[in-house]
Write a protein that holds these residues in place. Structure first.
Motif, short mmCIF file in Angstrom:
data_model
loop_
_atom_site.label_atom_id
_atom_site.label_comp_id
_atom_site.label_asym_id
_atom_site.label_seq_id
_atom_site.Cartn_x
_atom_site.Cartn_y
_atom_site.Cartn_z
N ARG A 14 45.03 21.14 20.49
CA ARG A 14 43.99 22.18 20.68
C ARG A 14 42.68 21.44 21.25
O ARG A 14 42.12 22.12 21.96
N ASP A 32 43.88 27.95 21.87
CA ASP A 32 45.00 28.27 21.17
C ASP A 32 46.22 28.47 21.99
O ASP A 32 47.31 28.29 21.23
N GLU A 52 47.43 24.67 21.11
CA GLU A 52 48.04 24.46 19.77
C GLU A 52 49.11 25.16 19.47
O GLU A 52 50.13 24.54 18.85
N TYR A 53 49.60 26.45 19.77
CA TYR A 53 50.69 27.13 19.66
C TYR A 53 51.93 26.28 20.36
O TYR A 53 52.91 26.29 19.57
N ILE A 64 49.46 35.46 22.71
CA ILE A 64 48.10 34.52 23.02
C ILE A 64 47.64 34.76 24.31
O ILE A 64 48.57 34.29 25.16
#
Length: 849
Positions: A126, A136, A139-140, A243
């Motif tokens: 991130r 986002d 990070e995911y 996202i």
């Protein structure tokens, strides 16, 4: 390292915690609660006893009864109301059994808990991706990249196979995360998870994987099992809704433009996730926090640069061109206040571009909050020279205890393997976590168009950076279209500023890839500057009677005491060096004759250049025979230079090594074309030579430093390669638009692979202590644990380059041993002057290079 950082608790010999799987209750067993349903008491096994087979499963393989092991007693085992097995240790501490990502650290003795690895990687990814609005997304993807490790089969293999044997787990674990990524961020970015070990796949591969995982096969069952298991400890892997990517991607207009931007976006996100994964894994095995550098104080670095530049100039002997160089520096610094974008620094050879570009980059970074400066140059020799200059201007004092500022990176070792076996090797790859990086253009652009994680983990460092491309005339024509396209994306969408520097600046804005992009020129009057810095005259030897022997005789009889000769190939450089340094014959030169080529180690070349500079300054006789590695940017000053026939920009660059400081009224550059000389055969080089013949030469033709003729030359050269653009890389663009990452990587080769394999050489001149240090780094790279990029950084000075087929022959003859990836260590003869001389190998069993 204490184990209460979220990882497995400190592992005393009394309590070994192993992965377990619940089994069906046996008769007369006491019932326990597991997830709200009756379950049997898990059997207990000793740490050294493998779980017994329990009949045969539906797939025909033996069913293995999982066990929990402890070295002492079962009295402290109990089951919580949630069904989680715990071990109660003395002192009342309770620790949960969990899922693991990696085996035990040799430092801490603990395994790496899967939830810690996923969350640790996600936090790092991130931070890396927020520079370009993808925090986002990255990070995911990092959070789910190893979810597949949560299935029982993978956990069992980690504990009972990989950990005791040191071998890979051998069970795929990317598929579960690929499914989650496709649901949450889309199929294209699911390639980031699917490729985090073997490399970014094409879209067909992703479609096939997702289709298979919708079925009922073993991989599909394991993926579903892993997602369910990991969701219990990392519930955030299951998200409601998708996202969205950054808003700028949707506003690009044409579908083709958007497709190319998505290609770069995917590569940058992939870099963030892979680097985060490697750093978190490396930290586990090293028993410390992830190795990340603090954000650089660019204001402090600019102040240090300015102060030391003045001290450096004060130490140098005054030169007639110093005033012009100061004018160049002042104009470059003034331009740094301009908006981020694409800048051009067009300065004649000898105009002090290195320091001017450094001053611009640092001040531009301060003005716009940019976090890194990356200098990319075409030859390793310039990498070494520029790195030395910037280290002198920017690195802290040796006794300060501070970390170095400048990272020099020119190793081209290929570390990746398709399978898990190469995972530790990949962590030795460079990630450019330094305020100032000096690298090669090959390293930079091969990384931008690669698919392998070890090569790509550094890409995200380009976001929000100043990228200085030195000697841009050396960029290969056959790849110009994709190179300019990606540079434009870095400027427009990833917060980078790009500086194109050269004495022979190509007219890139005549190509469609830069159409409409503002061009920021640093120098106000380029034509006037070139007139003021004209310091040489050209002499031509292009007749049919020119041979290596005739040129060697001319150099020996008429060249004078200080002569540089630049040729096109390593074979030609070795041949001419032999002629000039022979003890007999008309071509013999009485002065010392030095040699430079990529067949010498980087350290060896650096030593030769340093010695030659000293001889030139002292006015002593010195001759050098070199390949083109010396002609672009290397700071040497000869009164007479010989250059074999080559494209116009190479001729002018060679002239930059002649009368560089303007101490003579005119230096002499002799351009010669030997009938027995080597010439590259590719289309771009042939087109460049044809255009050079048309515009430059003796009598009425122009000199290579004629700016108007150079502009015509580039347009003619590009036109000779075809109007459809395919010969300049349009075919690669088409592959990028359909996100075929493997095909792009195969098509984009700045240097043909057969000419680019790195070889570590331990030279005979080394002390025992130095030899031991090199062998120690080789041993670290061969070890079964990740070591980070430091050993490869330390080995860079000891590397030379050979064609791959020569390395293969050497290994068969016992003259080289494998180290890691495609890196080998040389065990044969190394010539103290010419290095790995193609015409003078060690004879071992009839071996001939």
């Amino acid at each position: 390292m204490p184990c209460d950082r979220g990882r497995e608790p400190a592992c005393s010999s009394a309590y070994e915690v192993f992965t377990a799987r619940w089994v069906r209750p046996r008769r007369r067993s006491r019932k326990y609660v597991s997830g709200g349903r009756p379950s049997g008491r898990p059997r207990i096994a000793t740490a050294r006893q493998p779980p017994p087979h329990q009949g045969t499963g539906r797939d025909g393989h033996p069913r293995r009864r999982p066990r929990i092991a402890t070295a002492v007693s079962v009295a402290n085992l109990r089951v919580s109301v949630t069904g989680t097995l715990v071990v109660r240790r003395s002192g009342g501490r309770v620790s949960e059994r969990g899922l693991f990502a990696h085996s035990r650290s040799p430092r801490s003795g603990c395994r790496h808990r899967l939830e810690d690895h996923l969350r640790g990687s996600a936090a790092l990814a991130r931070v890396f991706a927020e520079r370009f609005g993808a925090g986002d997304v990255a990070e995911y993807l990092a959070l789910v990249h190893d979810v597949g490790k949560g299935c029982c089969a993978w956990q069992d293999r980690l504990i009972f196979h990989a950990e005791p044997t040191g071998k890979p787990v051998g069970i795929p674990h990317k598929e579960a995360g690929t499914v989650l990524a496709a649901r949450t961020v889309g199929r294209l970015l699911a390639a980031v998870v699917q490729g985090h070990h073997g490399g970014l796949p094409n879209q067909k591969k992703i479609k096939d994987v997702l289709a298979e995982l919708r079925g009922t096969g073993v991989d599909a069952d394991r993926a579903r099992e892993a997602i369910e298991a990991v969701a219990r400890v990392v519930p955030e892997i299951l998200r409601e809704g998708r996202i969205a990517p950054p808003a700028w991607l949707a506003g690009l207009g044409s579908a083709q433009r958007q497709a190319l931007a998505l290609d770069v976006f995917t590569r940058m996100v992939f870099s963030c996730v892979v680097d985060a994964d490697y750093l978190d894994t490396e930290a586990h095995f090293a028993g410390k926090e992830p190795r990340t550098a603090a954000r650089a104080d660019m204001g402090m670095l600019l102040k240090r640069f300015e102060e030391r530049r003045l001290r450096l100039l004060a130490r140098r002997t005054a030169s007639p061109v110093d005033e012009l160089r100061e004018r160049v520096y002042a104009q470059a610094l003034a331009a740094a206040a301009g908006a981020p974008g694409m800048y051009v620094l067009h300065v004649p050879t000898g105009g002090a571009k290195t320091i001017a570009a450094g001053g611009f980059a640092l001040r531009h970074a301060v003005e716009h909050g940019l976090g890194r400066v990356v200098f990319a140059v075409p030859y390793i020799s310039i990498t070494q020279q520029n790195a030395e200059v910037y280290r002198e201007l920017l690195d802290p004092a040796p006794d300060s205890g501070e970390q170095p500022v400048v990272l020099e990176h020119h190793s081209s070792v290929e570390l990746d393997e398709e399978d898990e076996a190469g995972a530790w090797a990949r962590m030795a790859a460079e990630n450019w976590d330094a305020p100032v990086v000096v690298t090669t253009t090959v390293q930079l652009f091969q990384s931008l168009f690669a698919r392998r994680p070890s090569v790509m983990r550094k890409l995200h460092r380009l976001a929000g950076s100043v990228i200085v491309l030195d000697e841009v005339q050396a960029l290969p024509d056959r790849l110009l279209i994709p190179i300019l396209s990606v540079l434009r994306d870095l400027v427009e969408h990833f917060g980078a500023s790009v500086v194109l520097t050269s004495a022979t600046q190509p007219s890139f804005w005549s190509l469609a890839q830069l159409d409409g992009l503002p061009q920021h020129r640093m120098i106000e009057d380029v034509t006037g500057l070139f007139e003021d810095l004209r310091r040489v005259e050209y002499d031509w030897r292009l007749g049919p009677d020119v041979t290596w022997e005739s040129i060697a005789q001319e150099i020996a009889s008429e060249g004078g005491e200080q002569v540089l000769t630049i040729v096109n190939t390593t074979r030609d450089s070795a041949r001419l060096h032999r002629l000039l340094s022979s003890t007999e014959g008309e071509a013999r030169v009485t002065a010392p004759v030095w040699h430079l080529s990529t067949r010498m180690t980087a350290e060896h070349r650096r030593e030769v250049i340093k010695h030659v500079r000293g001889e030139l300054t002292a006015g002593r006789p010195v001759h050098v025979v070199s390949t083109s590695l010396i002609e672009a940017g290397v700071d040497v000053d000869f009164p007479r230079v010989y250059r074999t026939w080559a494209p116009a920009e190479a001729l002018q660059q060679a002239a930059g090594r002649c009368n560089r400081d303007g101490r003579l009224d005119r230096g002499t550059v002799v351009v010669f074309r030997p009938v027995d000389g080597g010439v590259p055969k590719d289309l771009a080089y042939t087109a460049a030579l044809e255009a050079t013949t048309e515009f430059f030469g003796p009598v009425e033709a122009s000199a290579p430093d004629d700016l108007e003729a150079l502009e015509w030359y580039y347009e003619k050269r590009w036109a000779l390669q075809g109007v459809d653009g395919r010969s300049m890389g349009e075919g690669i663009q088409q592959l990028r638009r359909v996100w075929d990452f493997p095909a792009v990587a195969e098509a984009f080769q700045m240097i043909d692979n057969k000419y680019a394999q790195s070889v570590v050489v331990i030279r005979a001149e080394k002390t025992d202590e130095e030899r031991d240090a090199i062998e120690s780094d080789i041993a670290l790279l061969r070890s079964s644990y990740p070591v980070g990029p430091e050993p490869l950084r330390r080995l860079q000075p000891h590397m030379a380059t050979l064609p791959r087929h020569e390395v293969a022959k050497a290994m068969r003859a016992g003259l080289a041993d494998p180290v890691i990836g495609d890196l080998v260590v040389w065990r044969g003869y190394y010539d103290p002057v010419r290095g790995l001389d193609t015409d003078d190998p060690e004879d071992r069993g009839g071996y001939v290079l």
